[in-house]
Design an enzyme around this catalytic site. Structure first.
Site, PDB file in Angstrom:
ATOM      1  N   ARG A  82       0.862  -1.190   0.000  1.00 49.80           N
ATOM      2  CA  ARG A  82       0.000   0.000   0.000  1.00 49.80           C
ATOM      3  C   ARG A  82       0.895   1.235   0.000  1.00 49.80           C
ATOM      4  NH1 ARG A  82       1.542   1.352   5.057  1.00 49.80           N
ATOM      5  NH2 ARG A  82       1.729  -0.360   6.536  1.00 49.80           N
ATOM      6  N   VAL A 141       2.579   5.955   5.217  1.00 47.80           N
ATOM      7  CA  VAL A 141       2.488   7.265   5.854  1.00 47.80           C
ATOM      8  C   VAL A 141       3.654   8.155   5.410  1.00 47.80           C
ATOM      9  CG1 VAL A 141       2.477   8.479   8.075  1.00 47.80           C
ATOM     10  CG2 VAL A 141       1.326   6.260   7.873  1.00 47.80           C
TER      11      VAL A 141
END
Lengths: 82, 467
Positions: B295, B298
Site C-alpha cells: 500500500r 504514511v
C-alpha cells in the site's frame, strides 16, 4: 442511601469487557472496591482502565458496552455503603 | 490518458484521504469521500466532490466495514476505490470484492496482497528472489516442540511473530529456551485473539539494527525502485521521524539494496506503490528483508521530496491502466528530506492521547516545507481514530539544511487546543546523536525517559489536559 456517579474523564469509547469474547468486568448489582476496574475507555487506540473509586454496590450502568462517551459523562452509579 | 470518466472513492479518512483527493483532482478525476458520523465535518468530507456518511463513529462499524464501502461505491457510481493506508488497505478479500463488484482497486491484486501480507509467505518469496532474510523458521510453527527445534537454527534472542500481524503488533521476544516455552503459548493465543489466526513464526532478533525500507512502483509489467527511507526512530514499533535517503548507507550498499528490491517487485509483476522493509546492521553492512507493505505508506512524502515523483498520482494512474513512463534511470536522489509525525499525544505524559478542539492553528511557510494534514482552525479532533494530525515534511539540499529548515518550521508552527508531539520533534532536531544519525530502532525507547524534561509543553497548554 447515598449514591456516587462514576464519571468518564475522557472522550472515547466505553467498553465493559477486556476483549469482545470476555465476560464483563462487573455486573449491575456487584460489589465494587476503590480499585475495581468497571470498564475501559478507548481514546485514539489507547485503552485506560476506569475504576470505581468508591466502595459499594454498582447499581446501574448509564452507558452501554462499546458506546461513545464524553468527558464528564456519567458511566455508572454506585450505591455507597454507609 | 484522460481520466475524466473516472470516479474515485476514497475508503479512508484523515490526512491520507486529503492527500488522495488532491492527487485525484489534479488528474481530473472526480473524488467521492465516505465517512463516519464523527467525520461529517472533516476536511476530506469537505474537499471531495461528493460525500456519503456510511456508519457510526467507531471504525469497525464504518471505515473497516467492506460491505458499507462497497454499497456506497455502488450508490455513488464509483469506478475505482483507493484504500489509503491502514483500515482495509491490505485486506485481500476487500481488494477482491472491489474487483468482483466491477470496480478498480488502486493497489496490487488480491493475490499479491495475500502472498506478501502473509509474513511467512513473503519471506519465502523474498528468498526465492535472492534477497537475504533474517534467520528464521522455515514457514509457520504450530507446536512448542517445533518451535524449540527451529530455535536451534534461528538462534537467540528471537522474535515470535504472528503471521497475520503487522504495525508492530503480534510480536513477542524470547531470549532463551525457557522464555520461548513461556512466550510461544502466549504468542499463539494472542495471535488467535487479535488476528483470528494462531499462525506464528520465529525470527532472530537483531538488537542493534536500523529500519530501512525501499519504495517500489510498478504497472504490473515493469517496475522501479525510488530509493530508500530510514525509519529507525520508533516508539513502541511505531515510526516517529523518517528520512530519505538513509544517512547510513554507502552508495554501493544503497544500489545493491534497491536493485534487489526492484528485482522482487519485478518478480511479483507488482502493480501500484509498495514498500519492502529491511533491517540493516551498520557494522556488518548486512541487510535482511523483514516484510512488505502492499500500500502507500504514511512516510511516502520523503521519497516524493527527494525524487520528485508523485507516488499517489502514479498509483492511481497505473490502476486506471496507464503504463509507468518513468524508467529506473530517471530516478535520482535530490538532497535530503525528513518527516515529523505530529500526533495528538502528550509526550510528557507517556504519549497519552489528546483529542479535542483546535483553538488556533498556524503552519510554517518557506522553502522546502510541505505539510500533509486534515486539520483546520476550529476542527474537533475526534477520539475514535489514530492520533496522527499532520506530517511536517522538510526538504533540503543536504541533511543538515533539512534539519535547519525543520527547526525554523517547527518554531513557526502553532497548534493550540490539544497537546501534540511537537516538543519531541523539536528536541530530536537538536540532539547530537540524531543530528549525526547515530541511532538504531531501539534508540528512541532509551532516549525518551532520559529526555523527558525537554518534552514538557508550556504551562498554558498543560492546563488543557483533562487528566
Amino acid at each position: 442511601m447515598a449514591t456516587l456517579d462514576i464519571i468518564s474523564p475522557l472522550p472515547g469509547v466505553f467498553y465493559r469487557r477486556p476483549s469482545p469474547e470476555s465476560d464483563v468486568f462487573v455486573n449491575e448489582g456487584d460489589q465494587v472496591e476503590n480499585t475495581t476496574v468497571i470498564g475501559l475507555i478507548e481514546v485514539m487506540k489507547q485503552f485506560s482502565d476506569l475504576t470505581a473509586d468508591a466502595q459499594g454496590t454498582l447499581i446501574r450502568f448509564c452507558v452501554d458496552d462499546s458506546e461513545p462517551v464524553e468527558p464528564g459523562q456519567v458511566v455508572a452509579i454506585i450505591e455507597i455503603q454507609e | 490518458m484522460n481520466f475524466s470518466d473516472h470516479r474515485l472513492l476514497i475508503a479512508n479518512r484523515g490526512e491520507i484521504a486529503v492527500r488522495i483527493i488532491h492527487a485525484a483532482q489534479a488528474l481530473g478525476i472526480r473524488t467521492l469521500a465516505v465517512c463516519s458520523e464523527a467525520d461529517k465535518l472533516s476536511l476530506p468530507a469537505t474537499l471531495a466532490d461528493e460525500v456519503m456518511v456510511i456508519g457510526p463513529a467507531r471504525a469497525d462499524q464504518s471505515y473497516l466495514k467492506a460491505e458499507l464501502i462497497l454499497e456506497a461505491a455502488k450508490q455513488m457510481n464509483a469506478t475505482a476505490i483507493h484504500p489509503g493506508y491502514g483500515f482495509l488497505s491490505e485486506n485481500a478479500d476487500f481488494a477482491q470484492a472491489v474487483v468482483d463488484a466491477g470496480l478498480i482497486f488502486v493497489g496490487p491484486d488480491a493475490h499479491t496482497i495475500r502472498q506478501m501480507g502473509d509474513k511467512a509467505c513473503a519471506r519465502t518469496t523474498a528468498q526465492a528472489a535472492g534477497i537475504p532474510v533474517v534467520p528464521g523458521s522455515d514457514g509457520e510453527i504450530d507446536s512448542l516442540e517445533g518451535a524449540i527445534a527451529a530455535a536451534q537454527t534461528v538462534g537467540f534472542p528471537l522474535l515470535i511473530k504472528a503471521s497475520a500481524g503487522g504495525g508492530g503488533r503480534g510480536i513477542r521476544i524470547a531470549r532463551d529456551a525457557n522464555e520461548l516455552a513461556k512466550e510461544f503459548i502466549i504468542a499463539q493465543s494472542e495471535a488467535k485473539a487479535a488476528f483470528g489466526s494462531g499462525a506464528v513464526y520465529l525470527e532472530r532478533f537483531i538488537e542493534k539494527a536500523r529500519h530501512i525500507e525501499v519504495q517500489i512502483l510498478g504497472d504490473g509489467e515493469h517496475s522501479i525502485h525510488l530509493y530508500e527511507r530510514e525509519c529507525s526512530l520508533q516508539r513502541r514499533r511505531q515510526k516517529v521521524f523518517e528520512e530519505a535517503p538513509s544517512p547510513a548507507l554507502s552508495s554501493t550498499i544503497r544500489e545493491q539494496l534497491c536493485q534487489k528490491a526492484a528485482k522482487l517487485a519485478q518478480a511479483l509483476h507488482y502493480k501500484g506503490a509498495g514498500t519492502l522493509e529491511f533491517l540493516y546492521d551498520d557494522t556488518s553492512e548486512a541487510f535482511f528483508f523483514i516484510e512488505m507493505n502492499t500500500r502507500i505508506q504514511v512516510e511516502h512524502p520523503v521519497t516524493e521530496a527527494i525524487t520528485g515523483v508523485d507516488l499517489v498520482q502514479w498509483m492511481i494512474k497505473v490502476a486506471l491502466g496507464e503504463s509507468l513512463s518513468i524508467q529506473q534511470d530517471d530516478i535520482t536522489i535530490n538532497g535530503s528530506a525528513i518527516e515529523m509525525r505530529i500526533n495528538a499525544e502528550n509526550p510528557a505524559k507517556g504519549f497519552f492521547p489528546s483529542p479535542g478542539r483546535l483553538t488556533h492553528l498556524q503552519w510554517p511557510v518557506g522553502e522546502g516545507i510541505r505539510i500533509d494534514t486534515h486539520l483546520f482552525d476550529g476542527y474537533l479532533i475526534p477520539p475514535y481514530y489514530d492520533s496522527l494530525l499532520a506530517k511536517v515534511i522538510i526538504h533540503g539540499q543536504t541533511r543538515q539544511q533539512a534539519f535547519e529548515r525543520a527547526i525554523t518550521a517547527l518554531n513557526e508552527t502553532q497548534i493550540e487546543g490539544v497537546l501534540t508531539t511537537m516538543p519531541l520533534h523539536k528536541a530530536l532536531l537538536q540532539d547530537p546523536a540524531i543530528k549525526t544519525a547515530d541511532f538504531d530502532t531501539g534508540t528512541l525507547e532509551v532516549w525518551l525517559p532520559e529526555n523527558l524534561h525537554k518534552l514538557i509543553e508550556k504551562e498554558k497548554d498543560d492546563a488543557l489536559t483533562t487528566h
